[in-house]
Design a protein around this motif. Structure first.
Motif, short mmCIF file in Angstrom:
data_model
loop_
_atom_site.label_atom_id
_atom_site.label_comp_id
_atom_site.label_asym_id
_atom_site.label_seq_id
_atom_site.Cartn_x
_atom_site.Cartn_y
_atom_site.Cartn_z
N ARG A 1 2.83 43.97 -7.15
CA ARG A 1 1.86 43.01 -6.34
C ARG A 1 2.78 41.80 -5.94
NH1 ARG A 1 -1.73 43.35 -11.96
NH2 ARG A 1 0.09 44.28 -12.22
N ALA A 2 2.13 40.95 -5.08
CA ALA A 2 2.83 39.92 -4.33
C ALA A 2 3.40 39.17 -5.42
CB ALA A 2 1.56 39.16 -3.55
N ILE A 3 4.72 38.52 -5.10
CA ILE A 3 5.44 37.68 -5.87
C ILE A 3 4.62 36.73 -6.42
CG2 ILE A 3 7.51 36.23 -6.11
CD1 ILE A 3 8.96 38.14 -4.70
N MET A 4 3.68 36.01 -5.46
CA MET A 4 2.83 34.75 -6.06
C MET A 4 2.05 35.00 -7.14
SD MET A 4 3.85 32.31 -4.17
CE MET A 4 2.42 31.31 -4.51
N LYS A 5 2.06 36.38 -7.39
CA LYS A 5 0.80 36.61 -8.85
C LYS A 5 1.69 35.86 -9.93
CE LYS A 5 -1.19 40.23 -11.34
NZ LYS A 5 -1.02 39.32 -12.78
N HIS A 6 2.68 35.62 -9.99
CA HIS A 6 3.54 34.85 -11.22
C HIS A 6 2.89 33.51 -11.30
CE1 HIS A 6 6.32 38.06 -12.31
NE2 HIS A 6 6.49 38.21 -10.97
N ALA A 7 2.78 33.05 -10.27
CA ALA A 7 2.18 31.54 -10.12
C ALA A 7 0.74 31.53 -10.37
CB ALA A 7 2.55 30.97 -8.75
N ASP B 1 19.23 41.03 -10.44
CA ASP B 1 18.89 40.26 -9.55
C ASP B 1 17.52 39.70 -9.30
OD1 ASP B 1 18.27 40.14 -6.17
OD2 ASP B 1 19.93 38.87 -6.83
N GLY B 2 17.05 38.55 -8.99
CA GLY B 2 15.80 37.94 -8.88
C GLY B 2 14.93 39.05 -8.21
N LEU B 3 15.09 39.48 -6.87
CA LEU B 3 14.34 40.21 -6.11
C LEU B 3 13.87 41.70 -6.98
CD1 LEU B 3 12.82 39.98 -3.43
CD2 LEU B 3 14.59 41.22 -2.36
N ALA B 4 15.12 42.36 -7.62
CA ALA B 4 14.94 43.74 -8.30
C ALA B 4 14.19 43.32 -9.46
CB ALA B 4 16.28 44.19 -8.48
N ALA B 5 14.44 42.27 -9.98
CA ALA B 5 13.43 41.97 -11.38
C ALA B 5 12.19 41.78 -11.11
CB ALA B 5 14.13 40.52 -11.97
N ARG B 6 11.59 40.85 -9.98
CA ARG B 6 10.12 40.72 -9.66
C ARG B 6 9.54 41.99 -9.14
NH1 ARG B 6 8.55 34.79 -8.14
NH2 ARG B 6 10.22 33.72 -9.44
N SER B 7 10.41 42.92 -8.55
CA SER B 7 9.81 44.16 -8.08
C SER B 7 9.40 45.12 -9.31
CB SER B 7 10.61 44.95 -7.12
OG SER B 7 10.22 46.01 -6.88
N ALA C 1 21.59 50.75 -7.58
CA ALA C 1 22.25 49.88 -8.26
C ALA C 1 22.00 48.57 -8.78
CB ALA C 1 23.54 49.68 -7.15
N GLU C 2 21.11 47.98 -8.06
CA GLU C 2 20.55 46.72 -8.49
C GLU C 2 19.50 46.79 -9.64
OE1 GLU C 2 18.11 48.08 -4.57
OE2 GLU C 2 20.24 48.08 -5.33
N ASN C 3 19.17 47.92 -10.13
CA ASN C 3 18.43 48.42 -11.11
C ASN C 3 19.16 48.60 -12.24
OD1 ASN C 3 16.25 47.92 -9.44
ND2 ASN C 3 15.07 49.52 -10.18
N GLY D 1 25.82 41.56 -21.40
CA GLY D 1 26.90 40.41 -20.92
C GLY D 1 26.67 40.07 -19.40
N GLU D 2 26.10 40.83 -18.79
CA GLU D 2 25.82 40.23 -17.41
C GLU D 2 24.40 39.64 -17.30
OE1 GLU D 2 25.46 43.44 -14.41
OE2 GLU D 2 27.39 44.36 -15.27
N ARG D 3 24.22 38.51 -16.58
CA ARG D 3 22.78 37.97 -16.55
C ARG D 3 22.83 37.08 -15.19
NH1 ARG D 3 22.93 32.30 -18.40
NH2 ARG D 3 25.03 31.58 -19.06
N HIS D 4 21.52 36.97 -14.86
CA HIS D 4 21.38 36.08 -13.28
C HIS D 4 20.29 35.10 -13.50
CE1 HIS D 4 22.96 39.42 -10.73
NE2 HIS D 4 22.84 40.18 -12.04
N ARG D 5 20.11 34.62 -14.74
CA ARG D 5 19.26 33.70 -15.07
C ARG D 5 19.75 32.54 -15.97
NH1 ARG D 5 14.32 36.60 -17.18
NH2 ARG D 5 13.86 36.83 -15.11
N ALA D 6 19.45 31.29 -15.75
CA ALA D 6 19.97 30.13 -16.55
C ALA D 6 19.13 29.85 -17.74
CB ALA D 6 20.23 28.93 -15.48
#
Length: 407
Positions: free
Chosen positions: A16-22, A120-126, A230-232, A237-242
Protein backbone atom coordinates in the motif's frame (compact mmCIF):
# COMPACT_ATOMS: atom_id res chain seq x y z
CA UNK A 1 6.64 -34.18 3.09
CA UNK A 2 3.26 -32.53 3.56
CA UNK A 3 3.07 -28.78 3.11
CA UNK A 4 0.52 -26.05 3.46
CA UNK A 5 0.38 -22.48 2.20
CA UNK A 6 1.66 -19.56 4.22
CA UNK A 7 -1.02 -17.09 5.36
CA UNK A 8 -3.61 -19.82 5.27
CA UNK A 9 -6.41 -17.71 6.76
CA UNK A 10 -5.73 -14.19 5.53
CA UNK A 11 -4.95 -12.76 2.11
CA UNK A 12 -1.45 -11.63 1.27
CA UNK A 13 -0.79 -8.07 2.34
CA UNK A 14 -0.76 -5.80 -0.69
CA UNK A 15 1.88 -3.11 -0.97
CA UNK A 16 0.00 0.00 0.00
CA UNK A 17 0.97 3.63 -0.21
CA UNK A 18 3.83 4.66 2.05
CA UNK A 19 1.54 7.22 3.63
CA UNK A 20 -0.33 4.36 5.29
CA UNK A 21 2.28 4.45 8.03
CA UNK A 22 1.24 7.94 8.97
CA UNK A 23 -2.41 6.90 9.07
CA UNK A 24 -1.86 4.02 11.50
CA UNK A 25 -3.19 4.32 15.03
CA UNK A 26 -0.27 5.43 17.19
CA UNK A 27 0.13 3.07 20.16
CA UNK A 28 2.49 3.58 23.05
CA UNK A 29 3.92 0.96 25.39
CA UNK A 30 1.27 1.45 28.05
CA UNK A 31 -1.56 0.93 25.57
CA UNK A 32 0.04 -2.17 24.02
CA UNK A 33 0.58 -3.63 27.50
CA UNK A 34 -3.04 -2.91 28.46
CA UNK A 35 -4.29 -4.56 25.28
CA UNK A 36 -2.02 -7.56 25.87
CA UNK A 37 -3.51 -7.95 29.34
CA UNK A 38 -6.99 -7.64 27.88
CA UNK A 39 -6.65 -10.60 25.48
CA UNK A 40 -5.29 -13.04 28.06
CA UNK A 41 -8.70 -14.70 28.60
CA UNK A 42 -9.01 -15.29 24.85
CA UNK A 43 -5.50 -16.77 24.67
CA UNK A 44 -6.28 -19.15 27.54
CA UNK A 45 -9.56 -20.15 25.93
CA UNK A 46 -7.85 -21.04 22.65
CA UNK A 47 -4.68 -22.59 24.10
CA UNK A 48 -5.80 -26.21 23.69
CA UNK A 49 -7.01 -25.59 20.13
CA UNK A 50 -3.73 -23.87 19.27
CA UNK A 51 -1.76 -26.81 20.67
CA UNK A 52 -3.79 -29.31 18.63
CA UNK A 53 -3.45 -27.23 15.45
CA UNK A 54 0.32 -26.89 16.02
CA UNK A 55 0.10 -23.23 15.01
CA UNK A 56 -1.71 -20.13 16.16
CA UNK A 57 -5.34 -20.09 15.06
CA UNK A 58 -6.97 -17.16 13.29
CA UNK A 59 -8.67 -15.67 16.39
CA UNK A 60 -5.38 -15.75 18.30
CA UNK A 61 -3.36 -14.11 15.52
CA UNK A 62 -6.03 -11.46 15.06
CA UNK A 63 -6.08 -10.81 18.80
CA UNK A 64 -2.30 -10.47 18.96
CA UNK A 65 -2.29 -8.17 15.96
CA UNK A 66 -4.93 -5.99 17.61
CA UNK A 67 -2.70 -5.39 20.64
CA UNK A 68 0.11 -3.83 18.60
CA UNK A 69 2.67 -6.33 19.90
CA UNK A 70 3.99 -7.01 16.41
CA UNK A 71 4.82 -3.32 15.93
CA UNK A 72 6.76 -2.91 19.21
CA UNK A 73 10.09 -2.36 17.45
CA UNK A 74 8.74 -0.32 14.54
CA UNK A 75 10.32 3.18 14.33
CA UNK A 76 8.56 6.32 15.41
CA UNK A 77 9.36 7.77 11.98
CA UNK A 78 6.87 5.27 10.56
CA UNK A 79 4.31 5.87 13.31
CA UNK A 80 5.55 2.93 15.37
CA UNK A 81 6.13 2.93 19.15
CA UNK A 82 9.87 2.05 19.07
CA UNK A 83 9.60 0.58 22.56
CA UNK A 84 12.54 0.20 24.92
CA UNK A 85 13.57 -3.38 25.61
CA UNK A 86 12.28 -3.55 29.20
CA UNK A 87 8.78 -2.61 28.10
CA UNK A 88 9.02 -5.21 25.34
CA UNK A 89 9.95 -7.89 27.87
CA UNK A 90 7.02 -6.88 30.05
CA UNK A 91 4.56 -7.21 27.16
CA UNK A 92 5.92 -10.59 26.04
CA UNK A 93 5.84 -11.76 29.65
CA UNK A 94 2.19 -10.71 29.95
CA UNK A 95 1.15 -12.65 26.85
CA UNK A 96 3.21 -15.70 27.84
CA UNK A 97 1.40 -15.89 31.17
CA UNK A 98 -1.73 -16.76 29.18
CA UNK A 99 -0.14 -19.12 26.63
CA UNK A 100 3.53 -19.83 25.92
CA UNK A 101 3.00 -20.45 22.20
CA UNK A 102 1.22 -17.13 21.77
CA UNK A 103 3.92 -15.34 23.74
CA UNK A 104 6.65 -17.06 21.75
CA UNK A 105 5.10 -16.09 18.42
CA UNK A 106 4.57 -12.54 19.64
CA UNK A 107 8.25 -12.39 20.59
CA UNK A 108 9.33 -13.69 17.17
CA UNK A 109 6.82 -11.65 15.18
CA UNK A 110 7.79 -8.41 16.91
CA UNK A 111 11.21 -8.48 15.22
CA UNK A 112 9.83 -6.72 12.13
CA UNK A 113 11.03 -3.31 13.27
CA UNK A 114 14.58 -4.60 13.60
CA UNK A 115 14.60 -6.49 10.31
CA UNK A 116 13.17 -3.56 8.38
CA UNK A 117 15.97 -1.42 9.79
CA UNK A 118 18.58 -3.62 8.12
CA UNK A 119 17.27 -2.62 4.70
CA UNK A 120 17.33 0.62 2.75
CA UNK A 121 14.24 2.70 3.49
CA UNK A 122 12.47 2.14 0.18
CA UNK A 123 13.02 -1.63 0.20
CA UNK A 124 11.95 -1.79 3.84
CA UNK A 125 8.69 0.06 3.27
CA UNK A 126 7.93 -2.09 0.26
CA UNK A 127 8.22 -5.24 2.38
CA UNK A 128 6.52 -3.68 5.39
CA UNK A 129 3.57 -1.53 4.32
CA UNK A 130 1.80 -2.44 7.56
CA UNK A 131 3.17 -1.69 11.03
CA UNK A 132 1.67 -4.94 12.31
CA UNK A 133 3.33 -7.13 9.68
CA UNK A 134 4.81 -10.33 11.12
CA UNK A 135 8.31 -11.58 10.35
CA UNK A 136 9.42 -15.19 10.80
CA UNK A 137 12.46 -17.22 9.88
CA UNK A 138 15.93 -18.36 10.82
CA UNK A 139 19.17 -16.44 10.20
CA UNK A 140 21.46 -19.47 10.13
CA UNK A 141 22.92 -19.85 6.61
CA UNK A 142 21.11 -23.06 5.67
CA UNK A 143 20.57 -22.05 2.03
CA UNK A 144 22.56 -20.75 -0.93
CA UNK A 145 22.32 -17.46 -2.81
CA UNK A 146 23.78 -17.60 -6.30
CA UNK A 147 24.85 -14.19 -7.58
CA UNK A 148 22.87 -12.94 -10.59
CA UNK A 149 22.03 -9.62 -12.21
CA UNK A 150 20.42 -7.35 -9.63
CA UNK A 151 20.62 -9.80 -6.75
CA UNK A 152 20.64 -13.53 -6.06
CA UNK A 153 18.85 -16.81 -6.79
CA UNK A 154 17.92 -18.28 -3.42
CA UNK A 155 17.45 -21.97 -2.61
CA UNK A 156 17.39 -23.84 0.68
CA UNK A 157 15.51 -25.30 3.59
CA UNK A 158 15.44 -23.95 7.13
CA UNK A 159 14.21 -25.36 10.44
CA UNK A 160 12.35 -23.82 13.39
CA UNK A 161 10.38 -21.17 11.51
CA UNK A 162 8.30 -20.13 14.53
CA UNK A 163 5.23 -18.22 13.41
CA UNK A 164 5.85 -18.94 9.74
CA UNK A 165 2.24 -20.07 9.25
CA UNK A 166 0.94 -16.54 9.85
CA UNK A 167 3.95 -14.47 8.72
CA UNK A 168 3.91 -11.66 6.18
CA UNK A 169 7.68 -11.61 5.61
CA UNK A 170 10.03 -14.59 5.89
CA UNK A 171 13.82 -14.48 6.27
CA UNK A 172 16.54 -17.05 5.68
CA UNK A 173 20.31 -16.99 5.99
CA UNK A 174 22.29 -18.33 3.02
CA UNK A 175 25.86 -18.75 1.82
CA UNK A 176 26.73 -16.66 -1.22
CA UNK A 177 27.94 -18.49 -4.30
CA UNK A 178 29.14 -17.20 -7.67
CA UNK A 179 29.21 -19.48 -10.69
CA UNK A 180 28.46 -22.30 -8.28
CA UNK A 181 31.48 -21.70 -6.03
CA UNK A 182 31.42 -20.21 -2.52
CA UNK A 183 32.31 -16.54 -2.42
CA UNK A 184 34.58 -15.30 0.38
CA UNK A 185 34.90 -12.01 2.21
CA UNK A 186 38.03 -9.85 2.31
CA UNK A 187 39.35 -11.82 5.28
CA UNK A 188 38.85 -15.14 3.49
CA UNK A 189 35.75 -16.29 5.38
CA UNK A 190 32.76 -17.74 3.49
CA UNK A 191 30.32 -14.94 2.69
CA UNK A 192 26.75 -15.27 3.84
CA UNK A 193 23.75 -12.98 3.94
CA UNK A 194 20.13 -12.95 5.09
CA UNK A 195 17.41 -12.81 2.45
CA UNK A 196 13.95 -11.32 3.06
CA UNK A 197 10.93 -11.97 0.86
CA UNK A 198 7.12 -11.89 1.14
CA UNK A 199 5.79 -15.00 2.85
CA UNK A 200 3.86 -16.05 -0.26
CA UNK A 201 7.16 -16.91 -2.00
CA UNK A 202 8.14 -19.58 0.52
CA UNK A 203 6.84 -23.09 1.12
CA UNK A 204 6.02 -24.21 4.67
CA UNK A 205 6.68 -27.89 5.41
CA UNK A 206 4.55 -29.66 8.01
CA UNK A 207 7.32 -30.82 10.35
CA UNK A 208 6.55 -29.33 13.79
CA UNK A 209 5.26 -31.91 16.29
CA UNK A 210 6.94 -31.32 19.68
CA UNK A 211 5.80 -31.87 23.24
CA UNK A 212 6.02 -28.17 24.22
CA UNK A 213 5.40 -24.88 22.43
CA UNK A 214 3.33 -27.00 20.09
CA UNK A 215 1.21 -24.06 18.98
CA UNK A 216 4.17 -21.99 17.80
CA UNK A 217 4.03 -23.46 14.30
CA UNK A 218 7.82 -23.78 14.17
CA UNK A 219 7.78 -25.77 10.95
CA UNK A 220 10.55 -26.14 8.41
CA UNK A 221 10.26 -23.90 5.36
CA UNK A 222 11.95 -23.84 1.98
CA UNK A 223 12.43 -21.98 -1.27
CA UNK A 224 13.84 -23.01 -4.66
CA UNK A 225 15.73 -20.90 -7.22
CA UNK A 226 13.85 -17.71 -6.39
CA UNK A 227 15.10 -14.22 -7.24
CA UNK A 228 15.96 -11.97 -4.30
CA UNK A 229 16.80 -8.33 -5.07
CA UNK A 230 20.16 -7.31 -3.62
CA UNK A 231 18.43 -4.59 -1.59
CA UNK A 232 16.41 -7.31 0.20
CA UNK A 233 19.53 -8.87 1.72
CA UNK A 234 21.77 -7.94 4.64
CA UNK A 235 24.42 -9.22 7.04
CA UNK A 236 24.31 -9.00 10.87
CA UNK A 237 25.81 -5.69 11.86
CA UNK A 238 24.50 -3.74 8.87
CA UNK A 239 21.84 -1.15 9.60
CA UNK A 240 20.11 1.73 7.87
CA UNK A 241 18.28 3.24 10.83
CA UNK A 242 19.37 5.51 13.66
CA UNK A 243 18.13 5.24 17.24
CA UNK A 244 19.03 3.36 20.42
CA UNK A 245 16.75 0.42 19.59
CA UNK A 246 18.70 -0.27 16.40
CA UNK A 247 22.18 0.64 17.59
CA UNK A 248 23.35 -2.86 18.51
CA UNK A 249 22.99 -6.02 16.45
CA UNK A 250 21.71 -8.20 19.29
CA UNK A 251 18.74 -6.11 20.38
CA UNK A 252 16.16 -8.26 18.62
CA UNK A 253 16.76 -11.23 20.94
CA UNK A 254 16.70 -9.38 24.27
CA UNK A 255 12.94 -9.75 24.79
CA UNK A 256 13.35 -13.55 24.56
CA UNK A 257 13.46 -13.75 28.37
CA UNK A 258 9.85 -12.56 28.61
CA UNK A 259 8.54 -15.96 27.51
CA UNK A 260 10.05 -18.22 30.22
CA UNK A 261 9.34 -15.55 32.84
CA UNK A 262 5.68 -15.33 31.85
CA UNK A 263 5.27 -19.11 31.84
CA UNK A 264 6.90 -19.51 35.24
CA UNK A 265 5.01 -16.60 36.82
CA UNK A 266 1.69 -18.05 35.74
CA UNK A 267 2.77 -21.52 36.87
CA UNK A 268 3.29 -20.07 40.36
CA UNK A 269 -0.26 -18.71 40.37
CA UNK A 270 -1.65 -21.94 38.92
CA UNK A 271 0.07 -24.11 41.54
CA UNK A 272 -1.03 -21.83 44.37
CA UNK A 273 -4.62 -22.00 43.14
CA UNK A 274 -4.57 -25.79 42.96
CA UNK A 275 -3.03 -26.18 46.41
CA UNK A 276 -5.40 -23.67 48.00
CA UNK A 277 -8.26 -26.12 47.49
CA UNK A 278 -6.41 -29.42 47.76
CA UNK A 279 -6.78 -31.87 50.64
CA UNK A 280 -3.80 -34.07 51.45
CA UNK A 281 -4.45 -37.80 51.53
CA UNK A 282 -4.71 -39.86 53.67
CA UNK A 283 -4.40 -37.21 56.39
CA UNK A 284 -7.36 -35.19 55.07
CA UNK A 285 -5.57 -31.97 55.96
CA UNK A 286 -5.51 -28.80 53.83
CA UNK A 287 -2.51 -28.82 51.51
CA UNK A 288 -1.74 -25.18 52.27
CA UNK A 289 -1.08 -26.12 55.88
CA UNK A 290 1.67 -28.58 54.94
CA UNK A 291 5.22 -27.23 55.56
CA UNK A 292 6.46 -28.96 52.38
CA UNK A 293 3.79 -27.22 50.29
CA UNK A 294 4.40 -23.81 51.80
CA UNK A 295 8.14 -24.18 51.32
CA UNK A 296 7.75 -25.33 47.71
CA UNK A 297 5.58 -22.38 46.74
CA UNK A 298 7.84 -19.88 48.48
CA UNK A 299 11.01 -21.30 46.92
CA UNK A 300 9.51 -21.38 43.42
CA UNK A 301 8.36 -17.77 43.64
CA UNK A 302 11.78 -16.70 44.91
CA UNK A 303 13.46 -18.47 42.00
CA UNK A 304 11.27 -16.78 39.43
CA UNK A 305 11.45 -13.42 41.16
CA UNK A 306 15.23 -13.45 41.31
CA UNK A 307 15.53 -14.45 37.64
CA UNK A 308 13.06 -11.73 36.70
CA UNK A 309 14.95 -9.05 38.62
CA UNK A 310 18.24 -10.08 37.02
CA UNK A 311 16.69 -10.09 33.55
CA UNK A 312 15.22 -6.61 33.88
CA UNK A 313 18.41 -5.29 35.48
CA UNK A 314 20.51 -6.70 32.63
CA UNK A 315 18.20 -5.35 29.93
CA UNK A 316 17.89 -1.98 31.66
CA UNK A 317 21.66 -1.56 31.95
CA UNK A 318 22.10 -2.45 28.28
CA UNK A 319 19.40 0.02 27.29
CA UNK A 320 20.95 2.83 29.35
CA UNK A 321 24.29 2.22 27.61
CA UNK A 322 22.71 2.46 24.18
CA UNK A 323 20.68 5.52 25.16
CA UNK A 324 23.96 7.20 26.15
CA UNK A 325 25.29 6.51 22.66
CA UNK A 326 27.84 3.93 23.81
CA UNK A 327 28.59 0.41 22.63
CA UNK A 328 27.83 -2.47 25.02
CA UNK A 329 31.00 -3.57 26.78
CA UNK A 330 32.27 -7.13 26.72
CA UNK A 331 31.08 -7.54 30.31
CA UNK A 332 27.60 -6.28 29.45
CA UNK A 333 27.37 -8.66 26.52
CA UNK A 334 28.59 -11.47 28.77
CA UNK A 335 25.93 -10.64 31.34
CA UNK A 336 23.24 -10.72 28.65
CA UNK A 337 24.43 -14.09 27.33
CA UNK A 338 24.46 -15.53 30.83
CA UNK A 339 21.10 -13.94 31.59
CA UNK A 340 19.43 -15.82 28.73
CA UNK A 341 20.42 -19.28 29.94
CA UNK A 342 20.09 -18.38 33.62
CA UNK A 343 16.53 -17.10 33.17
CA UNK A 344 15.36 -20.19 31.32
CA UNK A 345 17.10 -22.71 33.56
CA UNK A 346 15.88 -20.99 36.73
CA UNK A 347 12.31 -20.78 35.46
CA UNK A 348 12.45 -24.45 34.49
CA UNK A 349 13.72 -25.35 37.97
CA UNK A 350 10.87 -23.36 39.50
CA UNK A 351 8.22 -25.09 37.37
CA UNK A 352 9.70 -28.51 38.19
CA UNK A 353 9.52 -27.63 41.87
CA UNK A 354 5.89 -26.58 41.48
CA UNK A 355 5.00 -29.83 39.74
CA UNK A 356 6.63 -31.83 42.53
CA UNK A 357 4.83 -29.73 45.14
CA UNK A 358 1.40 -30.03 43.54
CA UNK A 359 1.72 -33.74 42.83
CA UNK A 360 -0.67 -35.77 40.67
CA UNK A 361 -2.91 -32.81 39.83
CA UNK A 362 0.02 -31.33 37.91
CA UNK A 363 0.39 -34.26 35.52
CA UNK A 364 -3.16 -34.28 34.20
CA UNK A 365 -3.43 -33.05 30.63
CA UNK A 366 -6.28 -30.80 31.70
CA UNK A 367 -3.94 -28.90 34.02
CA UNK A 368 -2.28 -25.71 32.74
CA UNK A 369 0.71 -26.66 34.89
CA UNK A 370 1.25 -29.81 32.85
CA UNK A 371 1.44 -27.81 29.62
CA UNK A 372 3.60 -25.12 31.23
CA UNK A 373 6.07 -27.79 32.26
CA UNK A 374 6.32 -29.06 28.70
CA UNK A 375 6.55 -25.53 27.31
CA UNK A 376 9.42 -24.42 29.54
CA UNK A 377 11.31 -27.66 28.83
CA UNK A 378 11.04 -26.92 25.12
CA UNK A 379 12.16 -23.32 25.58
CA UNK A 380 15.24 -24.71 27.33
CA UNK A 381 16.31 -26.40 24.06
CA UNK A 382 16.65 -23.08 22.23
CA UNK A 383 20.21 -22.05 21.41
CA UNK A 384 19.94 -19.03 23.73
CA UNK A 385 19.12 -21.33 26.65
CA UNK A 386 21.66 -24.08 26.11
CA UNK A 387 24.65 -24.70 28.36
CA UNK A 388 27.17 -23.52 25.76
CA UNK A 389 25.83 -20.00 26.34
CA UNK A 390 27.69 -20.12 29.64
CA UNK A 391 30.88 -20.80 27.68
CA UNK A 392 30.23 -17.87 25.35
CA UNK A 393 29.41 -15.65 28.32
CA UNK A 394 32.66 -16.65 30.02
CA UNK A 395 34.62 -15.94 26.85
CA UNK A 396 33.11 -12.47 26.62
CA UNK A 397 34.23 -11.76 30.18
CA UNK A 398 37.76 -12.46 28.89
CA UNK A 399 37.26 -10.15 25.90
CA UNK A 400 36.68 -12.92 23.37
CA UNK A 401 33.90 -12.65 20.80
CA UNK A 402 31.71 -15.77 20.51
CA UNK A 403 30.97 -17.53 17.24
CA UNK A 404 27.34 -16.43 17.56
CA UNK A 405 27.10 -13.05 15.73
CA UNK A 406 24.03 -11.90 17.67
CA UNK A 407 26.11 -11.52 20.85
Amino acid sequence: MASFPVLWWRPRIEVRAIMKHAEETVLDGAEILARASGIRPLLREHAAEVETARRLTAPVVDALRSTGVFRMSMPTAWGGPELDVCRQIEIIETLSRADASAGWCAMIGSDSGYYSGYLDGLAARSLYPDLDAVTAGWLVPAGTMEVCDGGYRLSGRWSFGSGVTHADVVVGGARVTENGSPRTTADGAPEWRIAMLPASQWQVLDTWNPTGLAGSGSHDYSIADTFVPAENTWFPGERHRAGSLYAWRGMYVVNFVGVPLGVALDACDTATGILAGKVMMPELTPAHDEPRVRSGIARARALVGSARSYAYDTAGTLWATLEAGDEPSFDQRAQLAGCFVHTVSTCRDAVRLLVDTVGTAAIRKTSPLERQSRDVNTIAQHVLAQARMWEWAGGLHFGQDPSMPVL
